[in-house]
Write a protein that holds these residues in place. Structure first.
Motif, PDB file in Angstrom:
ATOM      1  N   TYR A  94       0.827  -1.209   0.000  1.00 21.99           N
ATOM      2  CA  TYR A  94       0.000   0.000   0.000  1.00 21.99           C
ATOM      3  C   TYR A  94       0.866   1.266   0.000  1.00 21.99           C
ATOM      4  O   TYR A  94       0.519   2.264  -0.628  1.00 21.99           O
ATOM      5  N   ALA A  95       1.998   1.194   0.691  1.00 22.97           N
ATOM      6  CA  ALA A  95       2.907   2.349   0.730  1.00 22.97           C
ATOM      7  C   ALA A  95       3.433   2.674  -0.665  1.00 22.97           C
ATOM      8  O   ALA A  95       3.637   3.845  -1.008  1.00 22.97           O
ATOM      9  N   ALA A  96       3.625   1.636  -1.483  1.00 20.55           N
ATOM     10  CA  ALA A  96       4.126   1.838  -2.852  1.00 20.55           C
ATOM     11  C   ALA A  96       3.113   2.577  -3.727  1.00 20.55           C
ATOM     12  O   ALA A  96       3.478   3.156  -4.759  1.00 20.55           O
ATOM     13  N   LEU A  97       1.835   2.568  -3.309  1.00 20.68           N
ATOM     14  CA  LEU A  97       0.796   3.252  -4.087  1.00 20.68           C
ATOM     15  C   LEU A  97       0.782   4.764  -3.841  1.00 20.68           C
ATOM     16  O   LEU A  97       0.165   5.498  -4.615  1.00 20.68           O
ATOM     17  N   VAL A  98       1.446   5.211  -2.768  1.00 17.60           N
ATOM     18  CA  VAL A  98       1.479   6.652  -2.467  1.00 17.60           C
ATOM     19  C   VAL A  98       2.098   7.450  -3.616  1.00 17.60           C
ATOM     20  O   VAL A  98       1.499   8.430  -4.088  1.00 17.60           O
ATOM     21  N   PRO A  99       3.301   7.068  -4.118  1.00 18.23           N
ATOM     22  CA  PRO A  99       3.851   7.822  -5.253  1.00 18.23           C
ATOM     23  C   PRO A  99       3.027   7.683  -6.536  1.00 18.23           C
ATOM     24  O   PRO A  99       3.077   8.574  -7.389  1.00 18.23           O
ATOM     25  N   VAL A 100       2.261   6.596  -6.670  1.00 17.26           N
ATOM     26  CA  VAL A 100       1.394   6.416  -7.850  1.00 17.26           C
ATOM     27  C   VAL A 100       0.369   7.546  -7.910  1.00 17.26           C
ATOM     28  O   VAL A 100       0.181   8.199  -8.946  1.00 17.26           O
ATOM     29  N   VAL A 101      -0.290   7.788  -6.785  1.00 19.53           N
ATOM     30  CA  VAL A 101      -1.316   8.838  -6.712  1.00 19.53           C
ATOM     31  C   VAL A 101      -0.672  10.227  -6.673  1.00 19.53           C
ATOM     32  O   VAL A 101      -1.113  11.137  -7.378  1.00 19.53           O
ATOM     33  N   ALA A 102       0.385  10.364  -5.888  1.00 13.92           N
ATOM     34  CA  ALA A 102       1.061  11.664  -5.759  1.00 13.92           C
ATOM     35  C   ALA A 102       1.601  12.131  -7.109  1.00 13.92           C
ATOM     36  O   ALA A 102       1.539  13.322  -7.443  1.00 13.92           O
ATOM     37  N   GLY A 103       2.103  11.184  -7.897  1.00 14.15           N
ATOM     38  CA  GLY A 103       2.640  11.526  -9.214  1.00 14.15           C
ATOM     39  C   GLY A 103       1.589  12.125 -10.133  1.00 14.15           C
ATOM     40  O   GLY A 103       1.854  13.095 -10.853  1.00 14.15           O
ATOM     41  N   VAL A 104       0.369  11.572 -10.103  1.00 20.62           N
ATOM     42  CA  VAL A 104      -0.717  12.091 -10.944  1.00 20.62           C
ATOM     43  C   VAL A 104      -1.165  13.466 -10.459  1.00 20.62           C
ATOM     44  O   VAL A 104      -1.474  14.348 -11.266  1.00 20.62           O
ATOM     45  N   VAL A 105      -1.181  13.664  -9.136  1.00 17.89           N
ATOM     46  CA  VAL A 105      -1.534  14.983  -8.582  1.00 17.89           C
ATOM     47  C   VAL A 105      -0.528  16.025  -9.065  1.00 17.89           C
ATOM     48  O   VAL A 105      -0.891  17.126  -9.509  1.00 17.89           O
ATOM     49  N   ILE A 106       0.768  15.670  -9.009  1.00 14.67           N
ATOM     50  CA  ILE A 106       1.827  16.585  -9.462  1.00 14.67           C
ATOM     51  C   ILE A 106       1.706  16.827 -10.972  1.00 14.67           C
ATOM     52  O   ILE A 106       1.797  17.963 -11.438  1.00 14.67           O
ATOM     53  N   ALA A 107       1.498  15.721 -11.734  1.00  9.06           N
ATOM     54  CA  ALA A 107       1.374  15.844 -13.192  1.00  9.06           C
ATOM     55  C   ALA A 107       0.177  16.709 -13.578  1.00  9.06           C
ATOM     56  O   ALA A 107       0.230  17.475 -14.546  1.00  9.06           O
ATOM     57  N   SER A 108      -0.922  16.611 -12.803  1.00  7.52           N
ATOM     58  CA  SER A 108      -2.120  17.426 -13.074  1.00  7.52           C
ATOM     59  C   SER A 108      -1.815  18.910 -12.922  1.00  7.52           C
ATOM     60  O   SER A 108      -2.244  19.740 -13.724  1.00  7.52           O
ATOM     61  N   GLY A 109      -1.050  19.231 -11.877  1.00  9.62           N
ATOM     62  CA  GLY A 109      -0.689  20.625 -11.650  1.00  9.62           C
ATOM     63  C   GLY A 109       0.230  21.187 -12.722  1.00  9.62           C
ATOM     64  O   GLY A 109       0.217  22.389 -12.987  1.00  9.62           O
ATOM     65  N   VAL A 135       4.698  20.041 -22.870  1.00  4.39           N
ATOM     66  CA  VAL A 135       4.897  19.339 -21.599  1.00  4.39           C
ATOM     67  C   VAL A 135       5.789  20.202 -20.711  1.00  4.39           C
ATOM     68  O   VAL A 135       6.574  21.006 -21.200  1.00  4.39           O
ATOM     69  N   THR A 136       5.629  20.020 -19.420  1.00  3.39           N
ATOM     70  CA  THR A 136       6.444  20.782 -18.473  1.00  3.39           C
ATOM     71  C   THR A 136       7.308  19.824 -17.655  1.00  3.39           C
ATOM     72  O   THR A 136       7.031  18.614 -17.598  1.00  3.39           O
ATOM     73  N   PHE A 137       8.306  20.365 -17.015  1.00  2.67           N
ATOM     74  CA  PHE A 137       9.173  19.553 -16.156  1.00  2.67           C
ATOM     75  C   PHE A 137       8.355  18.926 -15.022  1.00  2.67           C
ATOM     76  O   PHE A 137       8.561  17.768 -14.666  1.00  2.67           O
ATOM     77  N   ILE A 138       7.407  19.704 -14.469  1.00  6.93           N
ATOM     78  CA  ILE A 138       6.559  19.197 -13.369  1.00  6.93           C
ATOM     79  C   ILE A 138       5.726  18.014 -13.854  1.00  6.93           C
ATOM     80  O   ILE A 138       5.582  17.009 -13.155  1.00  6.93           O
ATOM     81  N   GLY A 139       5.166  18.148 -15.075  1.00  9.78           N
ATOM     82  CA  GLY A 139       4.361  17.069 -15.643  1.00  9.78           C
ATOM     83  C   GLY A 139       5.168  15.800 -15.836  1.00  9.78           C
ATOM     84  O   GLY A 139       4.715  14.692 -15.492  1.00  9.78           O
ATOM     85  N   ILE A 140       6.373  15.934 -16.392  1.00  9.38           N
ATOM     86  CA  ILE A 140       7.250  14.776 -16.611  1.00  9.38           C
ATOM     87  C   ILE A 140       7.669  14.152 -15.278  1.00  9.38           C
ATOM     88  O   ILE A 140       7.685  12.926 -15.117  1.00  9.38           O
ATOM     89  N   ALA A 141       7.982  15.004 -14.301  1.00  9.60           N
ATOM     90  CA  ALA A 141       8.380  14.517 -12.972  1.00  9.60           C
ATOM     91  C   ALA A 141       7.240  13.742 -12.318  1.00  9.60           C
ATOM     92  O   ALA A 141       7.455  12.676 -11.715  1.00  9.60           O
ATOM     93  N   GLY A 142       6.009  14.263 -12.453  1.00 11.90           N
ATOM     94  CA  GLY A 142       4.838  13.584 -11.883  1.00 11.90           C
ATOM     95  C   GLY A 142       4.596  12.231 -12.527  1.00 11.90           C
ATOM     96  O   GLY A 142       4.347  11.235 -11.835  1.00 11.90           O
ATOM     97  N   TYR A 143       4.677  12.183 -13.855  1.00 17.22           N
ATOM     98  CA  TYR A 143       4.466  10.920 -14.570  1.00 17.22           C
ATOM     99  C   TYR A 143       5.552   9.907 -14.212  1.00 17.22           C
ATOM    100  O   TYR A 143       5.271   8.731 -13.992  1.00 17.22           O
ATOM    101  N   THR A 144       6.810  10.369 -14.113  1.00 12.76           N
ATOM    102  CA  THR A 144       7.927   9.494 -13.744  1.00 12.76           C
ATOM    103  C   THR A 144       7.707   8.905 -12.355  1.00 12.76           C
ATOM    104  O   THR A 144       7.919   7.703 -12.128  1.00 12.76           O
ATOM    105  N   MET A 145       7.233   9.748 -11.432  1.00 17.41           N
ATOM    106  CA  MET A 145       6.950   9.274 -10.069  1.00 17.41           C
ATOM    107  C   MET A 145       5.869   8.197 -10.084  1.00 17.41           C
ATOM    108  O   MET A 145       5.974   7.173  -9.390  1.00 17.41           O
TER     109      MET A 145
END
Length: 314
Positions: free
Chosen positions: A140-155, A288-298
């Protein structure tokens, strides 16, 4: 002489599997990019009708592959109850595909793939809510970056669209719900169907469901499709190729799993998303932005970590 034969056989097997993977990548990424091209860049604005075309192709080609070409043995539903279970799965499957196609009208393929990568999160959520299946806390802990990455990519997404995002999230959740539901509804040994036979029965049901939905929600679809076809002479060819690819993606998914493993398929699937993102950016030139790429990578790294922890802590 005998030692060279196994080596030759191994090389042929490696070449065959490599060819399957390349074709699987091509069909999966191809259908995604063609969907985007038709729905956003070509003036064809009927995602439900497009999904119905896909399901019609899957119905016909599944029948030919199983009944005539004998790709896999034909499995028949053993009871009315089993058929109703398949129909339920088909309706959920319809929702996921339609939602995904609608989202492509409003979102870039790169962001669509980033949101779609959260499937493991929804799978774990529905597995817990529906069947009370628990995973290790590390999983479940591994799913935190999955969701956090999409939140970052959305921004960091320049072309963010709320309706497209909601459709994409809904499609991702429906896809996860379908996999959990399939595990529950067709869990008994006598009711299990391989993915090819499941597609054979689900596709016609999907067509029956999508036909009235198309007529009610996409008014003048036939007139406008014919009009687009007259303006763009390759439209019918693109629609045919797109629908055929939708089936070949399912067929090749089955074959790659059969000749490799489910784990290999998961790893390849993660890489496929990244490849689709790169190709879509090069083709459609979406910013694309650096934030978007960083979020998707996460998100992708979170998905990889989730798969690894799930394998280790079974």
């Amino acid at each position: 002489m005998s030692s060279s034969q196994p080596s030759s056989s191994s090389k042929k097997q490696t070449l065959f599997i490599t060819s399957l993977i390349i074709l699987w990548y091509s069909s999966n990424i191809g259908v995604l990019l063609l969907n985007k091209f038709l729905l956003s860049n070509y003036g064809f604005r009927f995602p439900i009708f497009l999904t119905m075309c896909h399901m019609s192709a899957c119905s016909l080609l599944s029948y030919i592959s199983i009944v005539f070409m004998k790709v896999v043995p034909l499995q028949q539903p053993k009871s009315r109850r089993q058929f109703l279970k398949i129909a339920t799965l088909s309706i959920v499957f319809c929702g996921s595909v339609v939602g995904g196609n609608i989202s492509l009208r409003y979102l870039a393929v790169s962001f669509n793939q980033a949101v779609g990568a959260t499937t493991p999160f929804f799978t774990a959520l529905f597995a817990y809510l529906v069947s009370f299946k628990r995973e290790a806390w590390v999983t479940y802990a591994a799913l935190v970056p999955v969701v956090a990455g999409v939140v970052i990519a959305s921004g960091g997404e320049p072309g963010f669209h709320w309706f497209g995002f909601i459709m994409c999230i809904s499609a991702t959740a429906a896809r996860a719900f379908k996999s959990v539901l399939q595990g529950i509804l067709l869990s008994s040994e006598g009711e299990k169907l391989n993915s090819m036979n499941l597609m054979l029965y689900m596709s016609p049901i999907a067509v029956i469901v999508l036909m009235p939905a198309t007529l009610m929600m996409e008014h003048n679809v036939l007139e406008e499709t014919l009009s687009v076809g007259r303006k763009h002479r390759y439209m019918w060819l693109l629609l045919f190729v797109n629908s055929t690819m939708a089936y070949s993606a399912n067929l090749l998914n089955f074959l790659v799993t059969k000749h490799t493993s489910a784990l290999t398929l998961q790893v390849l699937g993660n890489a496929k998303g990244a490849v689709a993102v790169v190709i879509s950016i090069l083709l459609f030139k979406n910013p694309v932005t650096f934030i978007g790429i960083a979020g998707y990578t996460m998100t992708v790294l979170g998905v990889v970590a989730y798969g690894e922890t799930k394998r280790r802590f079974r």
